[in-house]
Enzyme design. Structure first.
Site, PDB file in Angstrom:
ATOM      1  N   GLU A 352       0.832  -1.196   0.000  1.00 32.79           N
ATOM      2  CA  GLU A 352       0.000   0.000   0.000  1.00 32.79           C
ATOM      3  C   GLU A 352       0.870   1.250   0.000  1.00 32.79           C
ATOM      4  O   GLU A 352       1.729   1.415   0.875  1.00 32.79           O
ATOM      5  CB  GLU A 352      -0.899   0.046   1.244  1.00 32.79           C
ATOM      6  CG  GLU A 352      -1.976  -1.014   1.276  1.00 32.79           C
ATOM      7  CD  GLU A 352      -2.860  -0.914   2.516  1.00 32.79           C
ATOM      8  OE1 GLU A 352      -4.024  -1.300   2.428  1.00 32.79           O
ATOM      9  OE2 GLU A 352      -2.370  -0.453   3.570  1.00 32.79           O
ATOM     10  N   CYS A 353       0.677   2.123  -0.951  1.00 34.64           N
ATOM     11  CA  CYS A 353       1.268   3.459  -0.994  1.00 34.64           C
ATOM     12  C   CYS A 353       2.791   3.431  -0.864  1.00 34.64           C
ATOM     13  O   CYS A 353       3.487   3.201  -1.845  1.00 34.64           O
ATOM     14  CB  CYS A 353       0.624   4.354   0.053  1.00 34.64           C
ATOM     15  SG  CYS A 353       0.873   6.120  -0.262  1.00 34.64           S
ATOM     16  N   GLY A 354       3.343   3.631   0.337  1.00 36.14           N
ATOM     17  CA  GLY A 354       4.793   3.570   0.498  1.00 36.14           C
ATOM     18  C   GLY A 354       5.348   2.228   0.067  1.00 36.14           C
ATOM     19  O   GLY A 354       6.439   2.149  -0.514  1.00 36.14           O
ATOM     20  N   MET A 357       5.571   2.230  -3.666  1.00 30.81           N
ATOM     21  CA  MET A 357       6.726   3.003  -4.108  1.00 30.81           C
ATOM     22  C   MET A 357       8.007   2.184  -4.003  1.00 30.81           C
ATOM     23  O   MET A 357       8.861   2.207  -4.903  1.00 30.81           O
ATOM     24  CB  MET A 357       6.832   4.276  -3.268  1.00 30.81           C
ATOM     25  CG  MET A 357       5.678   5.245  -3.468  1.00 30.81           C
ATOM     26  SD  MET A 357       5.414   6.373  -2.066  1.00 30.81           S
ATOM     27  CE  MET A 357       7.020   7.148  -1.949  1.00 30.81           C
ATOM     28  N   SER A 465      -0.798  -0.688  -4.610  1.00 21.74           N
ATOM     29  CA  SER A 465      -1.804   0.332  -4.893  1.00 21.74           C
ATOM     30  C   SER A 465      -1.618   1.536  -3.987  1.00 21.74           C
ATOM     31  O   SER A 465      -1.037   1.436  -2.904  1.00 21.74           O
ATOM     32  CB  SER A 465      -3.213  -0.240  -4.713  1.00 21.74           C
ATOM     33  OG  SER A 465      -3.506  -0.418  -3.337  1.00 21.74           O
TER      34      SER A 465
END
Length: 495
Positions: A352-354, A357, A465
């Site tokens: 998720e998110c971080g 990345m 995501s």
């Protein structure tokens, strides 16, 4: 319809701390009150309205009990009661529940309803409200403020007021006298305009507790928290605070609790590795609990400090600040290599998110010539990441804060095609250089996602995501991840 049975948690004293707006001091005051009560021997269960990760990390640190998020846009009434009841009864039963609100008391998803607001949580949980006012430069006007908020929705019980940012004894006396005369609501606390509070608010508000402790050192971190505790203990009538909490009306038990679905005996127990360190620490504790209740064994690991991936059957890499630790993440080549090998092998990996990345090919920490969004004096730098997902993460070009609504457009580790969810996204990055043939598992009807209304970038059994999901709002989350890990475990056993 909720049932009529009262739960043990429904009789626990509870109180909600809100304010007229953001930056009124409710977070620091909430922290101080929790610390005071813990020092007096109370078992305090903390909650935070909405989907913030940073404030809950301090509540958890102070109370020793995981802070839980309550969001009435994502969760229905039964879900709110379910999260509340589970938290208060987990381990040793709590003595008191303290709920910190978000933004102003009535701010929410819509302008003409209380959907998603602190006020809605107060009504669902039948919770008396302590109203915090930043009283800098106002005295009699504070009474008008309290009256307006009290009369706006009579179903919200404002039971006490705390005046923050008070400049003098005369200032305090005039404001207190006005409020109690015109509203009959007691002022239970006077918090002075104190540099220690301002410094604490500034430093603690910028980073999660884990990172705050790392940067300040154990001594400096504890000193800041103790300073807040002392100011609150002196300025607030804690006994009156407890009396108000005890006045909360009994609550009914939730129906069909998601926390009661424990896996049966004899079913294989897959291990799910959860990334937890300075770079990755944005998790809803309910998600971790639900993974365990659905049959997983949780194994924590650090992408920053551990040299190798633990022996696991699946990975969950949450949000955080990988851009601040990009150099350390890049330097840990063995960890990056292990995760990419696991992805190629088909291990289910949810990010998720971080985490998303980190799984891309590289991260650039700022805009060339403009520095990063954290510090404009820092030059742009690019660091190699895992490369399990295609794309180049660029920091600082965008800021997205939004609820999102998505539908799975294919079967994946999050569930079956056609499943829908409500979640949220909060990021300062975007992902570029994504191949035209890249696959996405999520189509958004609300929100930004990764590109063109699509989210859930996938490769093999790896999915990343920008959407953050809560397992009470999207009940298939835990069962789908655990089932995917179990299948991977079984495939390895067969080999």
């Amino acid at each position: 319809m909720l049932n009529n049975k009262q739960s043990a948690a429904g009789n626990i004293p509870r109180i909600l701390i809100s304010a007229d707006r953001s930056s009124s001091g409710k977070t620091t005051i909430s922290m101080g009150l929790m610390a005071v009560l813990v020092s007096r021997g109370y078992k305090v269960q903390p909650f935070k309205v909405a989907l913030d990760y940073i404030d809950p990390s301090y509540h958890t640190e102070i109370t020793g009990r995981p802070c839980r998020n309550l969001d009435s846009y994502l969760m229905d009434e039964n879900g709110i009661l379910d999260v509340y009841t589970h938290a208060c009864e987990a381990g040793e039963k709590a003595d008191i529940a303290i709920i910190e609100g978000v933004r102003g008391l009535y701010e929410g998803f819509e302008s003409l309803s209380d959907l998603g607001s602190t006020a809605q949580i107060a009504k669902i949980l039948k919770c008396p409200v302590i109203f915090v006012i930043n009283a800098r430069s106002i005295t009699r006007s504070s009474a008008a403020l309290v009256n307006g908020y009290r009369n706006f929705d009579p179903d919200v019980e404002i039971a006490g007021v705390i005046l923050n940012n008070i400049g003098s004894l005369r200032h305090a006396e005039k404001a207190k006298e006005a409020i109690e005369h015109y509203t009959s609501i007691p002022v239970i606390g006077i918090v002075p305009r104190d540099p220690a509070m301002q410094i604490s608010m500034r430093h603690l508000g910028l980073m999660p507790a884990l990172e705050g402790r790392r940067r300040l050192g154990d001594g400096g971190f504890e000193a800041r928290l103790h300073g807040i505790e002392e100011i609150i203990n002196k300025g607030i009538d804690v006994d009156r605070f407890m009396e108000i909490a005890k006045s909360a009306k009994p609550l009914k038990s939730p129906d069909n609790s998601v926390f009661s679905s424990v896996s049966g005996a004899g079913i294989p127990k897959p291990k799910i590795g959860v990334a937890l360190d300075e770079a990755f620490n944005f998790y809803y504790r309910d998600n971790i609990d639900l993974l365990k209740l659905t049959g997983a064994e949780i194994v924590y690991f650090s992408p920053v400090r551990d040299n190798s991936l633990p022996e696991v059957d699946g990975l969950y890499i949450g949000g955080g600040y990988p851009e601040l630790f990009a150099a350390e993440l890049e330097a840990n080549e063995s960890m990056r290599r292990d995760i990419k090998k696991a992805s190629i092998a088909g291990m289910p990996i949810y990010a998720e998110c971080g985490g998303l990345m980190y799984l891309t090919e590289k991260i650039s920490t700022g805009i060339p010539g403009k520095g990063t969004y954290h510090d404009a004096s820092m030059p742009e730098s690019t660091y190699s990441m895992v490369g399990a997902l295609p794309g180049h993460t660029i920091m600082g070009q965008t800021r997205v804060v939004s609820y999102n609504i998505g539908t799975l457009n294919k079967d994946c580790i999050l569930g079956k095609k056609g499943n829908s969810f409500k979640g949220h996204e909060f990021h300062h990055s975007e992902i570029r250089e994504i191949p035209e043939d890249a696959e996405f598992a999520i189509t958004l009807s609300r929100g930004t996602g990764i590109t063109n209304g699509m989210d859930g970038l996938i490769s093999e059994n790896t999915l990343g995501s920008y959407a953050h999901l809560h397992g009470v709002a999207y009940r298939e989350l835990a069962s789908s991840l655990v089932e995917a890990a179990r299948k991977f475990q079984e495939s390895r056993i067969l080999l």
